[in-house]
Design an enzyme around this catalytic site. Structure first.
Site, PDB file in Angstrom:
ATOM      1  N   ASP A 203       0.826  -1.216   0.000  1.00 24.41           N
ATOM      2  CA  ASP A 203       0.000   0.000   0.000  1.00 24.41           C
ATOM      3  C   ASP A 203       0.859   1.265   0.000  1.00 24.41           C
ATOM      4  OD1 ASP A 203      -2.529   1.266  -0.019  1.00 24.41           O
ATOM      5  OD2 ASP A 203      -2.447   1.601   2.139  1.00 24.41           O
ATOM      6  N   SER A 226      -6.870   5.084  -0.203  1.00 22.68           N
ATOM      7  CA  SER A 226      -7.077   3.772  -0.810  1.00 22.68           C
ATOM      8  C   SER A 226      -8.550   3.387  -0.658  1.00 22.68           C
ATOM      9  CB  SER A 226      -6.205   2.716  -0.128  1.00 22.68           C
ATOM     10  OG  SER A 226      -4.844   3.063  -0.211  1.00 22.68           O
ATOM     11  N   GLN A 276      -5.066  -1.976  -7.165  1.00 20.91           N
ATOM     12  CA  GLN A 276      -5.716  -1.066  -6.222  1.00 20.91           C
ATOM     13  C   GLN A 276      -6.443   0.035  -6.975  1.00 20.91           C
ATOM     14  OE1 GLN A 276      -3.745   2.239  -3.664  1.00 20.91           O
ATOM     15  NE2 GLN A 276      -3.833   0.488  -2.257  1.00 20.91           N
TER      16      GLN A 276
END
Length: 288
Positions: A203, A226, A276
């Site tokens: 991430d 995110s 993502q």
């Protein structure tokens, strides 16, 4: 003195409070909210604690609400299925009675089978690239005091960037990044630790790739977060060693950016993939 990597590993070691309930704590990253990679890593640990001798091969998570780093997070594991080859778990991360994150995970016994992979991009080795400290020293005159303090913060992951990306003065670039990552501390023989810390690191830097073609960044006022995160583990690896994450953003629209990435060892083995979608909202765009 406890380093950040020690603290992160300590926080990944969740407290079991019931058969399928775990409690975790957060390391403040200075943003006022829980780092998404930490929640992914802790949720994966919670799921792994309910599975015997099967490594995770995929996870799919949704970030629902910002987490409060000053409060504990409760992880509730739902044992969806225990099959002959595959095990499925659903994990919900909860604060103040509300879900902040949900994740489905799948685990698979080792099997031999057909194998192929993409070729690793030709990029400099991590030993031929400047450290984060060297890059920061070179560019520190470009940052405000607040930005500099944020950039100087300790991190549990060592990073070496191939592209010269400056978030303080972003310029329009192709939506591609190549970053080498590894743990700042040996992780031992527990493979779950390696998987969870790579999930944590996955991430870091992804969403910024989608901002590159627009010459924008979170340091210039872009609101970012995110939204969802998927990851696949293809082969065993050691996060004590360098892992190249080759990132590419193929689209952005509707204040959302999409990124996919491949994870390679220094020997060129493709050990993981990640995808993502994240929020990239201009500050003057009204919230729906």
């Amino acid at each position: 003195m406890l380093t950040l990597i020690d603290s992160v590993l300590e926080h990944l070691d969740l407290e079991r409070i019931e058969t399928n309930l775990f409690r975790g704590f957060s390391e403040s990253m200075g943003s006022g909210r829980v780092f998404g990679g930490q929640v992914i890593g802790q949720a994966l640990i919670a799921a792994l604690r309910t599975v015997e001798e099967r490594p995770c091969h995929s996870l799919h998570g949704y970030f629902l609400r910002p987490g409060d780093p000053d409060l504990p997070i409760i992880y509730e594991v739902d044992r969806i299925r225990d099959g002959g080859s595959f095990t499925t778990r659903r994990v919900v991360a909860i604060q103040k009675g509300e879900a902040i994150f949900t994740m489905n995970t799948s685990f698979h016994v080792h099997e031999e089978g057909l194998s192929h992979q993409a070729i690793m991009p030709e990029v400099p080795s991590p030993d031929d690239l400047p450290t984060e400290q060297e890059v920061l020293e070179k560019n520190k005159h470009l940052y405000t005091d607040e930005m500099l303090k944020h950039q100087k913060r300790d991190r549990p992951i060592e990073m070496r960037r191939v592209e010269n990306v400056n978030y303080a003065l972003p310029v329009k670039m192709a939506p591609v990044q190549h970053i080498w990552y590894r743990s700042k501390k040996p992780l031992g023989d527990d493979y779950a630790r390696h998987q969870c810390l790579l999930a944590y690191a996955s991430d870091m830097g992804l969403l910024s790739t989608a901002q590159l073609p627009h010459g924008q960044s979170w340091m210039t006022g872009l609101m970012t977060a995110s939204l969802d995160h998927s990851m696949w583990f293809h082969k065993p690896f050691s996060f004590d060693e360098w892992i190249l994450i080759a990132m590419e953003s193929t689209a952005s629209a509707g204040s959302r950016g999409f990124i996919r990435a491949s994870m390679f060892t220094e020997q060129g083995e493709l050990v993981g993939s990640v995808a993502q979608e994240g929020l990239m909202r201009l500050v003057d765009t009204p919230k729906n």
